[in-house]
Enzyme design. Structure first.
Site, mmCIF file in Angstrom:
data_model
loop_
_atom_site.group_PDB
_atom_site.id
_atom_site.type_symbol
_atom_site.label_atom_id
_atom_site.label_comp_id
_atom_site.label_asym_id
_atom_site.label_seq_id
_atom_site.Cartn_x
_atom_site.Cartn_y
_atom_site.Cartn_z
ATOM 1 N N LYS A 9 0.825 -1.197 0.000
ATOM 2 C CA LYS A 9 0.000 0.000 0.000
ATOM 3 C C LYS A 9 0.872 1.265 0.000
ATOM 4 C CE LYS A 9 -3.690 -2.341 2.517
ATOM 5 N NZ LYS A 9 -4.772 -2.183 3.512
ATOM 6 N N TYR A 49 -12.353 -2.913 -3.082
ATOM 7 C CA TYR A 49 -12.839 -2.766 -1.703
ATOM 8 C C TYR A 49 -14.365 -2.634 -1.643
ATOM 9 C CZ TYR A 49 -8.149 -2.400 0.315
ATOM 10 O OH TYR A 49 -6.874 -2.668 0.756
ATOM 11 N N PHE A 57 -15.261 4.233 6.581
ATOM 12 C CA PHE A 57 -13.899 4.544 6.130
ATOM 13 C C PHE A 57 -13.675 4.280 4.640
ATOM 14 C CE2 PHE A 57 -13.798 0.211 7.963
ATOM 15 C CZ PHE A 57 -13.322 -0.531 6.885
ATOM 16 N N ARG A 85 -1.648 -14.255 5.113
ATOM 17 C CA ARG A 85 -2.480 -13.527 6.089
ATOM 18 C C ARG A 85 -1.874 -13.644 7.496
ATOM 19 N NH1 ARG A 85 -6.953 -10.251 4.719
ATOM 20 N NH2 ARG A 85 -7.999 -10.974 6.606
ATOM 21 N N THR A 91 -5.324 -6.713 11.465
ATOM 22 C CA THR A 91 -5.514 -5.539 10.594
ATOM 23 C C THR A 91 -4.852 -4.288 11.186
ATOM 24 O OG1 THR A 91 -7.609 -6.420 9.787
ATOM 25 C CG2 THR A 91 -7.272 -4.045 9.529
ATOM 26 N N ARG A 102 2.753 -6.485 10.245
ATOM 27 C CA ARG A 102 2.123 -5.281 10.821
ATOM 28 C C ARG A 102 2.565 -5.077 12.269
ATOM 29 N NH1 ARG A 102 -3.543 -7.105 8.170
ATOM 30 N NH2 ARG A 102 -3.283 -6.137 6.121
ATOM 31 N N ASN A 112 -1.839 -0.044 7.011
ATOM 32 C CA ASN A 112 -1.393 -1.359 7.511
ATOM 33 C C ASN A 112 -0.514 -2.094 6.489
ATOM 34 O OD1 ASN A 112 -3.346 -2.133 5.741
ATOM 35 N ND2 ASN A 112 -4.579 -3.264 7.213
ATOM 36 N N HIS A 115 -2.011 -5.377 1.700
ATOM 37 C CA HIS A 115 -3.276 -6.108 1.598
ATOM 38 C C HIS A 115 -2.980 -7.525 1.124
ATOM 39 C CE1 HIS A 115 -7.330 -7.274 0.405
ATOM 40 N NE2 HIS A 115 -6.749 -7.785 -0.669
ATOM 41 N N GLU A 126 -9.531 -11.189 -7.045
ATOM 42 C CA GLU A 126 -8.546 -10.109 -6.954
ATOM 43 C C GLU A 126 -7.431 -10.290 -7.987
ATOM 44 O OE1 GLU A 126 -9.330 -9.115 -2.231
ATOM 45 O OE2 GLU A 126 -7.397 -9.971 -2.801
#
Ligand code: CMP
Length: 149
Positions: A9, A49, A57, A85, A91, A102, A112, A115, A126
């Site tokens: 990100k 998203y 948000f 993950r 998160t 993270r 964070n 993704h 995706e």
């Protein structure tokens, strides 16, 4: 063998953490099947998203995800979706366990860093949203025989 989509990100990009984080995935034994730098079109981010469209948000998240270029990649390996993950952690970086990406690099719920797809169906959707089939490479690494027995 499973494939998962990851996005470095804008916070990872601006904090110059892409190399360090990618090195963790490589060291784990996950294999790159595709990778590119892109300035994401807003429509693509909104679709990605869409499941959060009703959350307060959502608008801010789409602004954030289009605020800088991102690196998008496909990682593959046994149970890659679950493994990636768990390497990311919770998160919110403030809640993420030390030793996770993270947990080691972040403190925020929006910023964070990375993704990653959360299930088989989302990984498929995706990957299709971010990559054309011809951008995905089937290959073997010399070291693969030492990673999976
Ligand atoms: P990601 O795993 O990409 O999925 C949805 C993203 O929304 C999440 O990471 C965060 O970047 C962001 N997010 C989740 N919860 C919040 C929140 N409460 N406030 C702001 N952003 C959030």
């Amino acid at each position: 063998m499973e494939r998962t989509l990851i996005i470095f990100k804008p916070d990872a990009m601006n904090r110059m953490l892409v190399g360090q984080i990618l090195a963790r995935f490589e060291a784990k034994g996950l294999r790159l099947a595709a990778m590119k730098l892109q300035q994401s079109p807003r429509a693509q981010v909104e679709k990605h998203y869409a499941v959060h469209a009703e959350r307060p948000f959502y608008g801010e998240l789409c602004d954030f995800m289009t605020s800088a270029p991102v690196v998008v990649a496909i990682l593959e390996g046994p149970s890659a979706i679950r493994v990636v993950r768990s390497m990311l952690g919770a998160t919110n970086g403030a809640d993420a366990a030390p030793g996770t990406i993270r947990g080691d690099f972040g403190l925020d719920k929006q910023y964070n860093l990375v993704h990653a797809s959360d299930g088989e169906e989302t990984a498929k959707q995706e990957i299709e949203l971010f990559f054309k089939p011809e951008e995905i490479v089937d290959w073997q690494r010399a070291g693969d025989k030492w990673i999976c027995s």
